[in-house]
Design an enzyme around this catalytic site. Structure first.
Site, PDB file in Angstrom:
ATOM      1  N   CYS A   1      22.907  34.527 149.269  1.00 55.43           N
ATOM      2  CA  CYS A   1      21.632  33.459 148.773  1.00 55.43           C
ATOM      3  C   CYS A   1      20.874  34.219 147.954  1.00 55.43           C
ATOM      4  O   CYS A   1      21.015  35.573 147.669  1.00 55.43           O
ATOM      5  CB  CYS A   1      20.885  32.980 150.166  1.00 55.43           C
ATOM      6  SG  CYS A   1      20.074  34.383 150.829  1.00 55.43           S
TER       7      CYS A   1
ATOM      8  N   CYS B   1      19.622  37.518 149.565  1.00 57.69           N
ATOM      9  CA  CYS B   1      20.621  38.715 149.831  1.00 57.69           C
ATOM     10  C   CYS B   1      20.827  38.929 148.315  1.00 57.69           C
ATOM     11  O   CYS B   1      21.111  40.242 148.345  1.00 57.69           O
ATOM     12  CB  CYS B   1      21.670  38.245 150.640  1.00 57.69           C
ATOM     13  SG  CYS B   1      21.272  37.748 152.256  1.00 57.69           S
TER      14      CYS B   1
ATOM     15  N   GLU C   1      24.256  39.962 155.369  1.00 52.06           N
ATOM     16  CA  GLU C   1      24.316  41.102 154.326  1.00 52.06           C
ATOM     17  C   GLU C   1      22.883  42.020 154.621  1.00 52.06           C
ATOM     18  O   GLU C   1      23.077  43.158 154.558  1.00 52.06           O
ATOM     19  CB  GLU C   1      24.037  40.380 153.183  1.00 52.06           C
ATOM     20  CG  GLU C   1      24.979  39.422 152.614  1.00 52.06           C
ATOM     21  CD  GLU C   1      25.005  37.936 153.003  1.00 52.06           C
ATOM     22  OE1 GLU C   1      24.606  37.744 153.978  1.00 52.06           O
ATOM     23  OE2 GLU C   1      25.264  37.451 151.913  1.00 52.06           O
TER      24      GLU C   1
END
Lengths: 168, 168
Positions: free
Chosen positions: B97, B100, B69
């Protein structure tokens, strides 16, 4: 004499390691301010040596991810040759946001020291605490308030100048 | 006939735009797997065009922040000339996560589509939902499950191979 020493009348107190490295982070923040960026600076330290430095460059580089911590973590990983920043302490002038707190966990930084909290976006205690989330596979020790007046003063001065320049 | 069409016996269903772009993200994930990295891929789309692509490169670049990302968002910002990725959709094969998800909020991405959830580290619904936190200054629409079987299969295959090679 004890009173004199503890109250510190005009005496320059011995600088703690935390203060020394936060001072370095403040210098990075000052560079950001000079470039017209929100003044946030960061230093990553390993074995008493600064291995990563960074300053906020969001506008200058038009990088949404251009926070001081991101540059400092990347440089520290490059310099130490590993993305596992075990044993490192990260010093930053403003409480890390969710992205940076997540990056700190991913990097396995051991300790985070920040100067001032960020009630609007901070995720190291303010809106949440991602660096000490027991569900994640790493946690960092956390300390705040080191050279807080200096960091707050720099931030306030920056935004006052910004408002003034916009009124012109 | 209606039954035939809806049950889709051997008929190739028309591909939705979401599937088309998730397929692109899966190709990025396959590249990561080929390089020995956990297979996660990402594509950022604006006006029906992929403006950013990324794949997980954490080990290869020894970059703690080397998630798919992050690369895709950076490239999208560079290509569109602005860090404000308004009107963009981010497709990723695994739930983002905390880092990101935080980066997605900072970039002002409009919509996030992911294939499979990450119960251990996902912050778009699993452990928390940072992209729809009402206290932050931006929120993104969220969708999951697009091409989930393909993404899950790729992930499982990768880890099976990894275990096998370690036994040797």
């Amino acid at each position: 004499m004890a009173d004199f020493a503890t109250k510190n009348y005009g005496i320059v107190a011995p600088v703690t390691p935390d203060e020394r490295f936060m001072r370095m982070a403040l210098r990075q923040a000052a560079k950001a301010a000079a470039a017209g960026e929100v003044p946030v600076g960061c230093v990553v330290v390993k074995d008493g040596r600064a291995v990563g430095r960074g300053l906020n460059r969001r506008e200058g580089r038009q990088d949404p991810l251009g926070h001081a911590e991101i540059y400092a973590l990347r440089q520290a990983a490059r310099r130490t040759g590993s993305w596992r920043l075990e044993g490192c302490t990260l010093y930053v002038t403003l409480e890390p946001c969710a992205m940076c707190a997540g990056a700190i966990v991913l990097s396995r930084v051991e300790r985070v020291v920040f100067a001032v909290p960020d009630p609007k976006a901070g995720f190291c205690g303010s809106l949440g605490n991602l660096v000490q989330d027991r569900r994640l596979n790493h946690r960092a020790a956390l300390e705040q308030g080191v050279l807080a007046e200096e960091a707050r003063g720099m931030m306030k001065g920056f935004f006052r100048e910004l408002r003034r320049s916009r009124r012109r």
